[in-house]
Design a protein around this motif. Structure first.
Motif, PDB file in Angstrom:
ATOM      1  N   ARG A 226      31.423 -31.293  16.037  1.00 35.90           N
ATOM      2  CA  ARG A 226      31.669 -29.859  15.867  1.00 35.90           C
ATOM      3  C   ARG A 226      31.463 -29.495  14.397  1.00 35.90           C
ATOM      4  NH1 ARG A 226      35.219 -26.109  18.080  1.00 35.90           N
ATOM      5  NH2 ARG A 226      34.229 -26.660  20.051  1.00 35.90           N
ATOM      6  N   LEU A 227      30.457 -28.657  14.151  1.00 36.35           N
ATOM      7  CA  LEU A 227      30.204 -28.141  12.806  1.00 36.35           C
ATOM      8  C   LEU A 227      30.555 -26.665  12.790  1.00 36.35           C
ATOM      9  CD1 LEU A 227      27.456 -30.055  13.647  1.00 36.35           C
ATOM     10  CD2 LEU A 227      27.162 -29.844  11.186  1.00 36.35           C
ATOM     11  N   MET A 228      31.375 -26.258  11.840  1.00 31.47           N
ATOM     12  CA  MET A 228      31.759 -24.861  11.719  1.00 31.47           C
ATOM     13  C   MET A 228      31.020 -24.244  10.536  1.00 31.47           C
ATOM     14  SD  MET A 228      35.539 -23.171  11.119  1.00 31.47           S
ATOM     15  CE  MET A 228      36.200 -23.756  12.667  1.00 31.47           C
ATOM     16  N   THR A 229      30.173 -23.239  10.823  1.00 30.34           N
ATOM     17  CA  THR A 229      29.443 -22.563   9.751  1.00 30.34           C
ATOM     18  C   THR A 229      29.990 -21.160   9.543  1.00 30.34           C
ATOM     19  OG1 THR A 229      27.716 -21.759  11.276  1.00 30.34           O
ATOM     20  CG2 THR A 229      27.320 -23.859  10.159  1.00 30.34           C
ATOM     21  N   PHE A 230      30.109 -20.775   8.270  1.00 26.25           N
ATOM     22  CA  PHE A 230      30.529 -19.435   7.875  1.00 26.25           C
ATOM     23  C   PHE A 230      29.412 -18.811   7.035  1.00 26.25           C
ATOM     24  CE2 PHE A 230      35.319 -20.694   7.755  1.00 26.25           C
ATOM     25  CZ  PHE A 230      35.361 -20.636   9.132  1.00 26.25           C
ATOM     26  N   TRP A 231      29.369 -17.476   7.038  1.00 29.82           N
ATOM     27  CA  TRP A 231      28.386 -16.767   6.221  1.00 29.82           C
ATOM     28  C   TRP A 231      29.045 -16.317   4.924  1.00 29.82           C
ATOM     29  CZ3 TRP A 231      23.280 -16.429   6.413  1.00 29.82           C
ATOM     30  CH2 TRP A 231      22.641 -15.516   5.562  1.00 29.82           C
ATOM     31  N   ASP A 232      28.478 -16.766   3.807  1.00 31.34           N
ATOM     32  CA  ASP A 232      28.975 -16.411   2.482  1.00 31.34           C
ATOM     33  C   ASP A 232      28.329 -15.094   2.060  1.00 31.34           C
ATOM     34  OD1 ASP A 232      29.413 -16.174  -0.315  1.00 31.34           O
ATOM     35  OD2 ASP A 232      29.696 -18.340  -0.486  1.00 31.34           O
ATOM     36  N   THR A 233      29.118 -14.024   2.024  1.00 29.35           N
ATOM     37  CA  THR A 233      28.564 -12.704   1.705  1.00 29.35           C
ATOM     38  C   THR A 233      28.159 -12.590   0.237  1.00 29.35           C
ATOM     39  OG1 THR A 233      30.820 -11.886   1.360  1.00 29.35           O
ATOM     40  CG2 THR A 233      29.829 -11.523   3.530  1.00 29.35           C
ATOM     41  N   ILE A 240      28.733 -24.847   5.492  1.00 31.58           N
ATOM     42  CA  ILE A 240      29.504 -25.605   6.474  1.00 31.58           C
ATOM     43  C   ILE A 240      30.941 -25.705   5.988  1.00 31.58           C
ATOM     44  CG2 ILE A 240      29.822 -27.856   7.566  1.00 31.58           C
ATOM     45  CD1 ILE A 240      26.795 -28.162   7.584  1.00 31.58           C
ATOM     46  N   ALA A 241      31.853 -25.143   6.774  1.00 34.68           N
ATOM     47  CA  ALA A 241      33.260 -25.125   6.383  1.00 34.68           C
ATOM     48  C   ALA A 241      33.932 -26.469   6.654  1.00 34.68           C
ATOM     49  CB  ALA A 241      33.997 -24.013   7.129  1.00 34.68           C
ATOM     50  N   THR A 363      42.835 -24.144   1.557  1.00 33.30           N
ATOM     51  CA  THR A 363      42.817 -24.660   0.184  1.00 33.30           C
ATOM     52  C   THR A 363      41.395 -24.750  -0.360  1.00 33.30           C
ATOM     53  OG1 THR A 363      42.861 -26.906   1.093  1.00 33.30           O
ATOM     54  CG2 THR A 363      44.972 -25.955   0.400  1.00 33.30           C
ATOM     55  N   ASP A 364      40.405 -24.580   0.518  1.00 33.65           N
ATOM     56  CA  ASP A 364      39.005 -24.531   0.092  1.00 33.65           C
ATOM     57  C   ASP A 364      38.706 -23.093  -0.333  1.00 33.65           C
ATOM     58  OD1 ASP A 364      36.147 -24.088   0.161  1.00 33.65           O
ATOM     59  OD2 ASP A 364      35.934 -25.961   1.278  1.00 33.65           O
ATOM     60  N   PRO A 365      38.386 -22.850  -1.613  1.00 30.94           N
ATOM     61  CA  PRO A 365      38.199 -21.470  -2.102  1.00 30.94           C
ATOM     62  C   PRO A 365      37.144 -20.684  -1.322  1.00 30.94           C
ATOM     63  CG  PRO A 365      38.306 -23.013  -3.939  1.00 30.94           C
ATOM     64  CD  PRO A 365      38.219 -23.837  -2.693  1.00 30.94           C
ATOM     65  N   ARG A 366      36.075 -21.345  -0.912  1.00 35.12           N
ATOM     66  CA  ARG A 366      35.008 -20.633  -0.208  1.00 35.12           C
ATOM     67  C   ARG A 366      35.471 -20.188   1.179  1.00 35.12           C
ATOM     68  NH1 ARG A 366      28.714 -22.814   0.052  1.00 35.12           N
ATOM     69  NH2 ARG A 366      27.746 -20.749  -0.139  1.00 35.12           N
ATOM     70  N   ILE A 367      36.231 -21.049   1.854  1.00 31.53           N
ATOM     71  CA  ILE A 367      36.777 -20.695   3.166  1.00 31.53           C
ATOM     72  C   ILE A 367      37.813 -19.584   3.016  1.00 31.53           C
ATOM     73  CG2 ILE A 367      38.141 -21.546   5.114  1.00 31.53           C
ATOM     74  CD1 ILE A 367      36.855 -24.286   4.682  1.00 31.53           C
ATOM     75  N   GLU A 368      38.645 -19.706   1.990  1.00 30.87           N
ATOM     76  CA  GLU A 368      39.676 -18.699   1.746  1.00 30.87           C
ATOM     77  C   GLU A 368      39.044 -17.333   1.495  1.00 30.87           C
ATOM     78  OE1 GLU A 368      42.511 -16.303  -0.642  1.00 30.87           O
ATOM     79  OE2 GLU A 368      40.579 -17.114  -1.289  1.00 30.87           O
ATOM     80  N   ARG A 369      37.962 -17.295   0.710  1.00 33.28           N
ATOM     81  CA  ARG A 369      37.273 -16.023   0.440  1.00 33.28           C
ATOM     82  C   ARG A 369      36.680 -15.445   1.715  1.00 33.28           C
ATOM     83  NH1 ARG A 369      35.074 -18.712  -4.033  1.00 33.28           N
ATOM     84  NH2 ARG A 369      33.051 -18.852  -2.979  1.00 33.28           N
ATOM     85  N   PHE A 370      36.133 -16.319   2.555  1.00 34.50           N
ATOM     86  CA  PHE A 370      35.535 -15.862   3.816  1.00 34.50           C
ATOM     87  C   PHE A 370      36.576 -15.163   4.681  1.00 34.50           C
ATOM     88  CE2 PHE A 370      34.790 -16.677   8.343  1.00 34.50           C
ATOM     89  CZ  PHE A 370      33.532 -16.125   8.519  1.00 34.50           C
TER      90      PHE A 370
END
Length: 378
Positions: A226-233, A240-241, A363-370
Protein backbone atom coordinates in the motif's frame (compact mmCIF):
# COMPACT_ATOMS: atom_id res chain seq x y z
CA UNK A 1 -24.86 33.57 -35.50
CA UNK A 2 -27.31 34.12 -32.62
CA UNK A 3 -26.79 37.37 -30.73
CA UNK A 4 -29.83 37.32 -28.47
CA UNK A 5 -27.87 35.84 -25.59
CA UNK A 6 -30.33 32.97 -25.19
CA UNK A 7 -27.64 30.30 -25.25
CA UNK A 8 -25.56 32.15 -22.66
CA UNK A 9 -28.61 32.44 -20.42
CA UNK A 10 -29.34 28.75 -20.92
CA UNK A 11 -25.80 27.77 -19.89
CA UNK A 12 -25.99 30.07 -16.85
CA UNK A 13 -29.34 28.55 -15.82
CA UNK A 14 -27.95 25.03 -16.14
CA UNK A 15 -24.94 25.98 -14.02
CA UNK A 16 -27.26 27.29 -11.29
CA UNK A 17 -29.13 23.99 -11.41
CA UNK A 18 -25.86 22.06 -11.09
CA UNK A 19 -24.84 24.20 -8.10
CA UNK A 20 -28.16 23.39 -6.42
CA UNK A 21 -27.56 19.70 -7.01
CA UNK A 22 -24.03 20.00 -5.63
CA UNK A 23 -25.42 21.71 -2.52
CA UNK A 24 -27.80 18.78 -2.00
CA UNK A 25 -24.87 16.39 -2.39
CA UNK A 26 -22.87 18.42 0.15
CA UNK A 27 -25.74 18.20 2.64
CA UNK A 28 -26.10 14.48 1.98
CA UNK A 29 -22.37 13.93 2.52
CA UNK A 30 -22.49 15.99 5.73
CA UNK A 31 -25.34 13.87 7.07
CA UNK A 32 -23.43 10.75 6.04
CA UNK A 33 -20.42 12.14 7.93
CA UNK A 34 -22.52 12.60 11.08
CA UNK A 35 -23.87 9.09 10.66
CA UNK A 36 -20.33 7.72 10.48
CA UNK A 37 -19.39 9.54 13.68
CA UNK A 38 -22.48 8.17 15.43
CA UNK A 39 -21.61 4.72 14.11
CA UNK A 40 -18.08 5.08 15.46
CA UNK A 41 -19.37 5.94 18.93
CA UNK A 42 -21.93 3.13 18.97
CA UNK A 43 -19.43 0.58 17.66
CA UNK A 44 -16.86 1.72 20.20
CA UNK A 45 -19.36 1.39 23.03
CA UNK A 46 -20.26 -2.15 21.93
CA UNK A 47 -16.62 -3.22 21.84
CA UNK A 48 -14.67 -4.07 24.93
CA UNK A 49 -12.02 -1.41 24.52
CA UNK A 50 -9.93 -2.67 27.40
CA UNK A 51 -9.21 0.91 28.45
CA UNK A 52 -10.11 2.54 31.73
CA UNK A 53 -12.93 5.07 31.61
CA UNK A 54 -10.34 7.80 32.08
CA UNK A 55 -8.37 6.59 29.05
CA UNK A 56 -11.58 5.99 27.07
CA UNK A 57 -12.71 9.57 27.65
CA UNK A 58 -9.25 10.79 26.63
CA UNK A 59 -9.41 8.74 23.41
CA UNK A 60 -12.86 10.06 22.52
CA UNK A 61 -11.86 13.64 23.37
CA UNK A 62 -9.13 13.45 20.74
CA UNK A 63 -11.43 11.72 18.21
CA UNK A 64 -9.98 8.20 18.43
CA UNK A 65 -11.67 4.86 18.62
CA UNK A 66 -10.47 3.14 21.76
CA UNK A 67 -8.92 0.21 19.91
CA UNK A 68 -6.92 2.56 17.66
CA UNK A 69 -5.81 4.48 20.74
CA UNK A 70 -4.29 1.25 22.04
CA UNK A 71 -2.84 0.21 18.66
CA UNK A 72 -0.93 3.49 18.53
CA UNK A 73 0.27 3.01 22.10
CA UNK A 74 -1.38 6.24 23.22
CA UNK A 75 -2.79 4.53 26.30
CA UNK A 76 0.81 4.29 27.51
CA UNK A 77 2.71 7.22 26.00
CA UNK A 78 2.87 9.55 23.03
CA UNK A 79 1.10 12.70 21.89
CA UNK A 80 -2.38 12.12 20.36
CA UNK A 81 -1.98 15.34 18.34
CA UNK A 82 0.79 13.65 16.32
CA UNK A 83 -1.62 11.01 15.02
CA UNK A 84 -4.47 11.36 12.58
CA UNK A 85 -7.52 10.40 14.64
CA UNK A 86 -10.51 8.41 13.44
CA UNK A 87 -12.58 11.60 13.35
CA UNK A 88 -9.92 13.42 11.33
CA UNK A 89 -9.62 10.44 8.99
CA UNK A 90 -13.33 10.82 8.22
CA UNK A 91 -12.60 14.44 7.30
CA UNK A 92 -10.31 13.15 4.53
CA UNK A 93 -13.35 12.25 2.47
CA UNK A 94 -13.86 15.74 0.92
CA UNK A 95 -10.21 15.88 -0.23
CA UNK A 96 -11.00 14.02 -3.45
CA UNK A 97 -14.59 15.26 -3.27
CA UNK A 98 -16.84 13.56 -5.82
CA UNK A 99 -13.86 11.92 -7.50
CA UNK A 100 -13.78 9.65 -4.44
CA UNK A 101 -16.65 7.79 -6.07
CA UNK A 102 -14.39 6.96 -9.02
CA UNK A 103 -11.50 5.69 -6.90
CA UNK A 104 -13.76 3.56 -4.70
CA UNK A 105 -15.33 1.96 -7.76
CA UNK A 106 -13.32 -1.18 -8.55
CA UNK A 107 -14.57 -1.14 -12.13
CA UNK A 108 -14.25 2.54 -13.06
CA UNK A 109 -10.85 3.37 -11.58
CA UNK A 110 -9.03 0.35 -13.10
CA UNK A 111 -10.54 1.25 -16.49
CA UNK A 112 -9.19 4.79 -16.10
CA UNK A 113 -5.79 3.42 -15.12
CA UNK A 114 -5.80 1.16 -18.18
CA UNK A 115 -6.57 4.21 -20.32
CA UNK A 116 -3.27 5.68 -19.11
CA UNK A 117 -1.42 2.43 -19.79
CA UNK A 118 -1.00 1.48 -16.14
CA UNK A 119 -0.58 -2.23 -15.32
CA UNK A 120 -3.88 -3.51 -13.90
CA UNK A 121 -5.63 -6.91 -13.89
CA UNK A 122 -7.61 -7.73 -17.01
CA UNK A 123 -11.31 -7.11 -16.40
CA UNK A 124 -13.42 -10.01 -17.66
CA UNK A 125 -16.80 -8.46 -16.92
CA UNK A 126 -19.34 -7.68 -14.21
CA UNK A 127 -22.00 -9.61 -12.35
CA UNK A 128 -25.33 -7.97 -11.68
CA UNK A 129 -28.20 -9.80 -10.00
CA UNK A 130 -26.51 -13.15 -10.62
CA UNK A 131 -25.94 -12.62 -14.36
CA UNK A 132 -22.47 -12.20 -15.87
CA UNK A 133 -21.95 -9.45 -18.43
CA UNK A 134 -18.62 -9.86 -20.26
CA UNK A 135 -17.04 -6.61 -21.41
CA UNK A 136 -16.55 -8.13 -24.84
CA UNK A 137 -18.92 -9.22 -26.27
CA UNK A 138 -21.72 -7.56 -24.31
CA UNK A 139 -24.02 -10.54 -23.85
CA UNK A 140 -25.26 -11.68 -20.46
CA UNK A 141 -24.62 -15.22 -19.26
CA UNK A 142 -26.34 -17.16 -16.51
CA UNK A 143 -24.04 -18.56 -13.77
CA UNK A 144 -23.57 -22.00 -15.36
CA UNK A 145 -22.73 -20.57 -18.79
CA UNK A 146 -20.41 -18.06 -17.14
CA UNK A 147 -18.43 -20.84 -15.46
CA UNK A 148 -18.32 -22.97 -18.61
CA UNK A 149 -17.38 -20.19 -21.03
CA UNK A 150 -15.37 -17.74 -18.92
CA UNK A 151 -13.62 -20.09 -16.53
CA UNK A 152 -12.18 -22.99 -18.57
CA UNK A 153 -9.75 -25.55 -17.17
CA UNK A 154 -6.57 -23.85 -16.03
CA UNK A 155 -8.26 -20.48 -15.48
CA UNK A 156 -8.17 -18.61 -12.18
CA UNK A 157 -10.45 -15.65 -11.59
CA UNK A 158 -11.11 -13.07 -8.90
CA UNK A 159 -14.69 -12.09 -8.11
CA UNK A 160 -15.13 -9.15 -5.75
CA UNK A 161 -17.65 -6.39 -4.96
CA UNK A 162 -17.45 -3.29 -7.14
CA UNK A 163 -17.84 -1.28 -3.94
CA UNK A 164 -16.07 -3.01 -1.06
CA UNK A 165 -13.57 -2.70 1.76
CA UNK A 166 -11.15 -4.78 3.85
CA UNK A 167 -11.30 -7.69 1.39
CA UNK A 168 -14.92 -8.46 2.34
CA UNK A 169 -16.66 -10.49 -0.37
CA UNK A 170 -13.42 -11.50 -2.13
CA UNK A 171 -13.74 -14.82 -4.01
CA UNK A 172 -10.93 -16.65 -5.79
CA UNK A 173 -12.17 -19.26 -8.29
CA UNK A 174 -9.93 -21.86 -9.92
CA UNK A 175 -10.88 -24.46 -12.53
CA UNK A 176 -8.57 -27.46 -12.31
CA UNK A 177 -8.69 -30.77 -14.17
CA UNK A 178 -10.56 -32.18 -11.19
CA UNK A 179 -13.18 -29.44 -11.07
CA UNK A 180 -13.72 -26.05 -9.47
CA UNK A 181 -12.23 -24.60 -6.31
CA UNK A 182 -12.93 -21.59 -4.10
CA UNK A 183 -9.82 -20.44 -2.22
CA UNK A 184 -8.26 -23.83 -2.95
CA UNK A 185 -11.21 -25.82 -1.60
CA UNK A 186 -13.14 -28.13 -3.94
CA UNK A 187 -16.69 -27.15 -4.85
CA UNK A 188 -19.17 -28.53 -7.38
CA UNK A 189 -20.02 -26.46 -10.43
CA UNK A 190 -23.67 -26.23 -9.39
CA UNK A 191 -22.80 -25.12 -5.86
CA UNK A 192 -20.46 -22.49 -7.28
CA UNK A 193 -23.11 -21.39 -9.78
CA UNK A 194 -25.52 -20.97 -6.88
CA UNK A 195 -23.04 -18.65 -5.13
CA UNK A 196 -22.54 -16.61 -8.31
CA UNK A 197 -26.29 -16.47 -8.83
CA UNK A 198 -26.70 -14.64 -5.51
CA UNK A 199 -24.14 -11.93 -6.28
CA UNK A 200 -25.47 -8.46 -7.02
CA UNK A 201 -22.77 -5.92 -8.00
CA UNK A 202 -19.46 -7.69 -8.56
CA UNK A 203 -16.49 -7.41 -10.89
CA UNK A 204 -14.64 -10.37 -12.42
CA UNK A 205 -10.92 -10.04 -13.19
CA UNK A 206 -7.96 -12.23 -13.91
CA UNK A 207 -6.04 -13.50 -10.89
CA UNK A 208 -2.70 -11.73 -10.47
CA UNK A 209 0.11 -14.13 -9.59
CA UNK A 210 2.56 -12.50 -7.21
CA UNK A 211 6.30 -12.76 -7.72
CA UNK A 212 8.94 -14.38 -5.57
CA UNK A 213 8.92 -11.52 -3.04
CA UNK A 214 5.29 -11.99 -1.98
CA UNK A 215 5.34 -15.77 -2.31
CA UNK A 216 8.33 -16.02 -0.01
CA UNK A 217 6.67 -13.86 2.65
CA UNK A 218 3.48 -15.94 2.71
CA UNK A 219 2.41 -18.06 -0.28
CA UNK A 220 -1.29 -18.54 0.56
CA UNK A 221 -2.36 -14.91 0.07
CA UNK A 222 -1.56 -12.19 -2.44
CA UNK A 223 0.55 -9.79 -0.38
CA UNK A 224 0.05 -6.22 -1.54
CA UNK A 225 2.04 -3.05 -1.00
CA UNK A 226 0.00 0.00 0.00
CA UNK A 227 1.51 3.28 -1.18
CA UNK A 228 -0.19 6.49 -0.09
CA UNK A 229 0.38 9.47 -2.40
CA UNK A 230 -0.53 13.08 -1.60
CA UNK A 231 -0.47 16.13 -3.87
CA UNK A 232 1.87 18.88 -2.69
CA UNK A 233 0.18 22.16 -3.63
CA UNK A 234 3.32 24.23 -2.94
CA UNK A 235 5.53 22.23 -5.31
CA UNK A 236 2.74 21.10 -7.66
CA UNK A 237 3.87 17.49 -7.49
CA UNK A 238 2.85 14.27 -5.78
CA UNK A 239 4.82 12.69 -2.97
CA UNK A 240 4.68 9.37 -1.18
CA UNK A 241 3.47 9.86 2.37
CA UNK A 242 3.93 6.31 3.63
CA UNK A 243 4.38 2.77 2.32
CA UNK A 244 3.54 -0.52 4.01
CA UNK A 245 3.82 -4.15 3.00
CA UNK A 246 0.70 -6.08 3.92
CA UNK A 247 1.27 -9.76 4.61
CA UNK A 248 -1.39 -12.43 4.97
CA UNK A 249 -1.69 -15.13 7.60
CA UNK A 250 -3.91 -18.16 8.12
CA UNK A 251 -6.15 -15.86 10.18
CA UNK A 252 -6.57 -13.34 7.36
CA UNK A 253 -6.82 -15.92 4.53
CA UNK A 254 -7.78 -15.56 1.69
CA UNK A 255 -6.71 -11.88 1.83
CA UNK A 256 -3.85 -9.92 3.40
CA UNK A 257 -5.89 -7.14 5.00
CA UNK A 258 -4.67 -5.67 8.28
CA UNK A 259 -7.54 -5.69 10.79
CA UNK A 260 -7.89 -5.02 14.48
CA UNK A 261 -10.04 -8.10 14.94
CA UNK A 262 -7.62 -10.88 15.70
CA UNK A 263 -8.30 -12.17 12.19
CA UNK A 264 -6.21 -9.73 10.19
CA UNK A 265 -2.89 -9.90 8.44
CA UNK A 266 0.35 -8.09 9.17
CA UNK A 267 1.81 -4.70 8.26
CA UNK A 268 5.50 -3.92 7.75
CA UNK A 269 6.76 -0.39 7.14
CA UNK A 270 8.63 0.04 3.85
CA UNK A 271 11.48 2.54 3.74
CA UNK A 272 10.59 5.09 1.06
CA UNK A 273 14.18 5.46 -0.10
CA UNK A 274 15.49 1.88 -0.10
CA UNK A 275 12.34 -0.27 -0.23
CA UNK A 276 13.55 -2.22 2.81
CA UNK A 277 10.96 -3.72 5.15
CA UNK A 278 10.95 -3.21 8.90
CA UNK A 279 9.40 -5.63 11.40
CA UNK A 280 5.74 -6.52 10.86
CA UNK A 281 2.90 -5.71 13.25
CA UNK A 282 -0.12 -7.88 13.96
CA UNK A 283 -3.03 -6.71 16.11
CA UNK A 284 -5.28 -8.85 18.28
CA UNK A 285 -8.96 -8.27 18.99
CA UNK A 286 -8.20 -5.96 21.95
CA UNK A 287 -5.72 -3.81 20.04
CA UNK A 288 -2.51 -5.26 21.45
CA UNK A 289 0.30 -5.23 18.89
CA UNK A 290 2.83 -8.03 18.42
CA UNK A 291 5.93 -7.40 16.32
CA UNK A 292 7.61 -10.00 14.11
CA UNK A 293 10.97 -9.96 12.36
CA UNK A 294 9.99 -13.16 10.55
CA UNK A 295 6.62 -14.58 9.57
CA UNK A 296 5.15 -16.71 12.40
CA UNK A 297 3.90 -19.36 9.93
CA UNK A 298 6.09 -19.30 6.81
CA UNK A 299 9.15 -18.33 8.92
CA UNK A 300 10.27 -16.07 6.07
CA UNK A 301 12.47 -13.15 7.07
CA UNK A 302 10.45 -9.92 7.04
CA UNK A 303 12.75 -7.34 8.57
CA UNK A 304 15.46 -6.53 6.07
CA UNK A 305 13.64 -7.91 3.03
CA UNK A 306 13.63 -5.50 0.08
CA UNK A 307 10.84 -4.85 -2.42
CA UNK A 308 12.19 -5.88 -5.86
CA UNK A 309 12.87 -3.04 -8.33
CA UNK A 310 11.71 -0.62 -5.66
CA UNK A 311 13.00 2.58 -7.28
CA UNK A 312 11.24 1.79 -10.56
CA UNK A 313 8.01 0.91 -8.75
CA UNK A 314 8.13 4.05 -6.61
CA UNK A 315 8.82 6.40 -9.50
CA UNK A 316 6.12 4.75 -11.63
CA UNK A 317 3.50 5.29 -8.92
CA UNK A 318 4.57 8.92 -8.56
CA UNK A 319 4.20 9.45 -12.30
CA UNK A 320 0.74 7.87 -12.18
CA UNK A 321 -0.24 10.09 -9.24
CA UNK A 322 0.85 13.07 -11.35
CA UNK A 323 -1.66 12.07 -14.03
CA UNK A 324 -4.36 11.94 -11.37
CA UNK A 325 -3.48 15.34 -9.90
CA UNK A 326 -7.19 16.10 -9.58
CA UNK A 327 -7.31 13.32 -6.96
CA UNK A 328 -4.93 14.63 -4.28
CA UNK A 329 -5.08 11.56 -2.01
CA UNK A 330 -4.77 8.02 -3.38
CA UNK A 331 -3.89 4.74 -1.73
CA UNK A 332 -2.40 2.38 -4.34
CA UNK A 333 -2.51 -1.39 -3.76
CA UNK A 334 0.35 -2.91 -5.73
CA UNK A 335 1.51 -6.50 -6.26
CA UNK A 336 5.13 -7.14 -7.34
CA UNK A 337 5.01 -9.83 -10.03
CA UNK A 338 7.60 -11.91 -11.89
CA UNK A 339 7.69 -9.34 -14.69
CA UNK A 340 7.18 -6.08 -12.80
CA UNK A 341 4.13 -5.04 -10.81
CA UNK A 342 0.35 -4.75 -11.08
CA UNK A 343 -1.95 -2.18 -9.46
CA UNK A 344 -4.85 -4.12 -8.00
CA UNK A 345 -7.00 -1.13 -7.01
CA UNK A 346 -7.03 2.34 -5.52
CA UNK A 347 -8.38 3.80 -2.28
CA UNK A 348 -9.72 7.29 -1.72
CA UNK A 349 -9.75 7.21 2.08
CA UNK A 350 -6.96 4.78 3.07
CA UNK A 351 -7.23 3.29 6.55
CA UNK A 352 -4.95 4.76 9.18
CA UNK A 353 -4.22 1.84 11.57
CA UNK A 354 -2.25 -0.09 8.92
CA UNK A 355 -0.12 3.04 8.45
CA UNK A 356 0.08 4.57 11.92
CA UNK A 357 0.80 1.35 13.78
CA UNK A 358 4.35 2.22 12.68
CA UNK A 359 4.25 5.71 14.15
CA UNK A 360 2.44 9.04 13.81
CA UNK A 361 1.77 10.59 10.41
CA UNK A 362 1.58 14.23 11.48
CA UNK A 363 5.19 14.51 12.64
CA UNK A 364 6.17 14.59 8.95
CA UNK A 365 6.02 18.32 8.00
CA UNK A 366 4.94 17.63 4.42
CA UNK A 367 2.07 15.38 5.52
CA UNK A 368 1.08 17.88 8.21
CA UNK A 369 0.95 20.70 5.63
CA UNK A 370 -1.15 18.54 3.30
CA UNK A 371 -3.78 17.82 5.94
CA UNK A 372 -3.76 21.41 7.16
CA UNK A 373 -4.25 22.71 3.61
CA UNK A 374 -7.30 20.44 3.20
CA UNK A 375 -8.70 21.46 6.63
CA UNK A 376 -8.43 17.93 8.01
CA UNK A 377 -6.45 19.37 10.92
CA UNK A 378 -6.43 22.93 12.23
Amino acid sequence: MKRSGQEVKKVAAEQRLIHKQEFRITVRNFLSHLNRIAGMVMDDLRRSGGLSWRQSLRAWRYGFRRINFRIYGLDRSGNPADYLSYYQALKQMPINDRFSEIIRNKLTFPLMMRHYGMPTPEIKGVIRDGLFYPLNPAAKLDPLKFLKESCPVGERLVIKPIWGWHGTGFISVTHTRNGYQIHGEDISMHALANIVGNLKYYIVTEFVTQGEHGTRLYPDTTNTIRLMTFWDTEKSEPFIARVVQRIGTSRSFPVDNFKASGKGGMSALVDRESGELGPAARVDVKGYVTWYTEHPESHAQIKGAVVPDWIKLRESILSYAHRFAFMPCIGWDVVPTHSGFTIIEGNSNPGMPVMQVHGPMLTDPRIERFYRYHSVIS
